[in-house]
Design a protein around this motif. Structure first.
Motif, PDB file in Angstrom:
ATOM      1  N   UNK A  54       3.445 -86.415 102.162  1.00 36.53           N
ATOM      2  CA  UNK A  54       3.431 -87.881 102.259  1.00 36.53           C
ATOM      3  C   UNK A  54       2.475 -88.468 101.226  1.00 36.53           C
ATOM      4  N   UNK A  55       1.344 -87.818 101.039  1.00 36.82           N
ATOM      5  CA  UNK A  55       0.391 -88.271 100.029  1.00 36.82           C
ATOM      6  C   UNK A  55       0.910 -88.082  98.619  1.00 36.82           C
ATOM      7  N   UNK A  56       1.540 -86.944  98.373  1.00 36.34           N
ATOM      8  CA  UNK A  56       2.085 -86.650  97.043  1.00 36.34           C
ATOM      9  C   UNK A  56       3.162 -87.663  96.662  1.00 36.34           C
ATOM     10  N   UNK A  57       3.941 -88.086  97.624  1.00 33.35           N
ATOM     11  CA  UNK A  57       5.054 -88.994  97.318  1.00 33.35           C
ATOM     12  C   UNK A  57       4.584 -90.362  96.830  1.00 33.35           C
ATOM     13  N   UNK A  58       3.364 -90.764  97.157  1.00 32.69           N
ATOM     14  CA  UNK A  58       2.870 -92.082  96.747  1.00 32.69           C
ATOM     15  C   UNK A  58       1.699 -92.018  95.773  1.00 32.69           C
ATOM     16  N   UNK A  59       1.212 -90.819  95.488  1.00 30.80           N
ATOM     17  CA  UNK A  59       0.045 -90.661  94.633  1.00 30.80           C
ATOM     18  C   UNK A  59       0.438 -90.771  93.171  1.00 30.80           C
ATOM     19  N   UNK A 100      10.325 -78.782 102.926  1.00 31.01           N
ATOM     20  CA  UNK A 100      11.372 -79.773 102.630  1.00 31.01           C
ATOM     21  C   UNK A 100      10.727 -81.128 102.356  1.00 31.01           C
ATOM     22  N   UNK A 101       9.705 -81.488 103.122  1.00 30.36           N
ATOM     23  CA  UNK A 101       8.988 -82.749 102.880  1.00 30.36           C
ATOM     24  C   UNK A 101       8.311 -82.725 101.513  1.00 30.36           C
ATOM     25  N   UNK A 102       7.749 -81.586 101.159  1.00 29.12           N
ATOM     26  CA  UNK A 102       7.111 -81.456  99.854  1.00 29.12           C
ATOM     27  C   UNK A 102       8.148 -81.570  98.733  1.00 29.12           C
ATOM     28  N   UNK A 103       9.285 -80.939  98.917  1.00 30.23           N
ATOM     29  CA  UNK A 103      10.361 -81.038  97.928  1.00 30.23           C
ATOM     30  C   UNK A 103      10.832 -82.489  97.784  1.00 30.23           C
ATOM     31  N   UNK A 104      10.961 -83.191  98.895  1.00 29.20           N
ATOM     32  CA  UNK A 104      11.365 -84.599  98.850  1.00 29.20           C
ATOM     33  C   UNK A 104      10.328 -85.432  98.098  1.00 29.20           C
ATOM     34  N   UNK A 105       9.045 -85.104  98.299  1.00 36.79           N
ATOM     35  CA  UNK A 105       7.973 -85.813  97.591  1.00 36.79           C
ATOM     36  C   UNK A 105       8.055 -85.561  96.090  1.00 36.79           C
ATOM     37  N   UNK A 138      10.646 -85.211  94.393  1.00 41.87           N
ATOM     38  CA  UNK A 138      11.765 -85.981  93.840  1.00 41.87           C
ATOM     39  C   UNK A 138      11.328 -87.367  93.379  1.00 41.87           C
ATOM     40  N   UNK A 139      10.251 -87.900  93.975  1.00 42.22           N
ATOM     41  CA  UNK A 139       9.801 -89.254  93.635  1.00 42.22           C
ATOM     42  C   UNK A 139       8.460 -89.282  92.916  1.00 42.22           C
ATOM     43  N   UNK A 140       7.736 -88.181  92.909  1.00 43.25           N
ATOM     44  CA  UNK A 140       6.441 -88.122  92.243  1.00 43.25           C
ATOM     45  C   UNK A 140       6.644 -88.023  90.739  1.00 43.25           C
ATOM     46  N   UNK A 141       5.903 -88.836  89.992  1.00 39.29           N
ATOM     47  CA  UNK A 141       6.073 -88.864  88.542  1.00 39.29           C
ATOM     48  C   UNK A 141       4.846 -88.392  87.784  1.00 39.29           C
ATOM     49  N   UNK A 142       3.871 -87.770  88.474  1.00 35.62           N
ATOM     50  CA  UNK A 142       2.650 -87.358  87.772  1.00 35.62           C
ATOM     51  C   UNK A 142       2.243 -85.901  88.011  1.00 35.62           C
ATOM     52  N   UNK A 143       2.680 -85.288  89.094  1.00 38.46           N
ATOM     53  CA  UNK A 143       2.268 -83.918  89.406  1.00 38.46           C
ATOM     54  C   UNK A 143       2.905 -82.955  88.406  1.00 38.46           C
ATOM     55  N   UNK A 144       2.059 -82.237  87.657  1.00 37.20           N
ATOM     56  CA  UNK A 144       2.564 -81.314  86.638  1.00 37.20           C
ATOM     57  C   UNK A 144       2.363 -79.853  87.018  1.00 37.20           C
ATOM     58  N   UNK A 145       1.486 -79.581  87.985  1.00 33.47           N
ATOM     59  CA  UNK A 145       1.166 -78.210  88.355  1.00 33.47           C
ATOM     60  C   UNK A 145       1.180 -78.071  89.874  1.00 33.47           C
ATOM     61  N   UNK A 146       1.996 -77.134  90.385  1.00 29.79           N
ATOM     62  CA  UNK A 146       2.088 -76.882  91.820  1.00 29.79           C
ATOM     63  C   UNK A 146       2.075 -75.386  92.075  1.00 29.79           C
ATOM     64  N   UNK A 147       1.122 -74.932  92.874  1.00 29.93           N
ATOM     65  CA  UNK A 147       1.018 -73.511  93.196  1.00 29.93           C
ATOM     66  C   UNK A 147       1.380 -73.293  94.659  1.00 29.93           C
ATOM     67  N   UNK A 148       2.498 -72.604  94.880  1.00 32.37           N
ATOM     68  CA  UNK A 148       2.974 -72.278  96.227  1.00 32.37           C
ATOM     69  C   UNK A 148       2.979 -70.761  96.447  1.00 32.37           C
TER      70      UNK A 148
END
Length: 105
Positions: free
Chosen positions: A22-27, A57-62, A64-74
């Motif tokens: 939820x935070x990632x989607x608006x950050x 799934x929520x993270x994946x949805x986020x 889709x709309x996040x335009x700044x996150x360049x690095x994600x470690x899962x």
């Protein structure tokens, strides 16, 4: 503003992952997010637990709309097939994520 967030090995489960999502989607500032070593789909490192894809799934949805996150470690998050499909779907839309680590899933 925090450009990088390390939540590795914090014991985060599916519900916590959904909150992070939820935070990632608006950050508009966060460029790097480290979630490695968490049970974001409810499965621990031994394969025990009940699979719940809601967090990934929520993270994946986020993504889709996040335009700044360049690095994600899962790394080592037990995302499973459903989680991998959700992330793959998000990558088809997201044009900014350049570094994604899915090792040991």
């Amino acid at each position: 503003a925090v450009p990088s967030l390390d939540l590795s090995s914090k014991g985060l489960g599916p519900g916590s992952a959904a909150v992070v999502a939820a935070g990632v989607s608006v950050n508009g500032v966060l460029t790097s997010l480290d979630l490695r070593g968490n049970e974001i789909c409810g499965i621990d490192e031994d394969g025990d637990g009940e699979y719940d894809a809601s967090g990934i799934v929520a993270l994946a949805d986020a993504l889709k709309v996040n335009a700044v996150l360049t690095n994600l470690d899962l790394t080592d998050c037990g995302i499973g097939v459903e989680g991998a499909k959700a992330i793959g779907s998000a990558l088809a839309i997201n044009g900014v994520l350049t570094d994604l680590n899915l090792w040991d899933n």
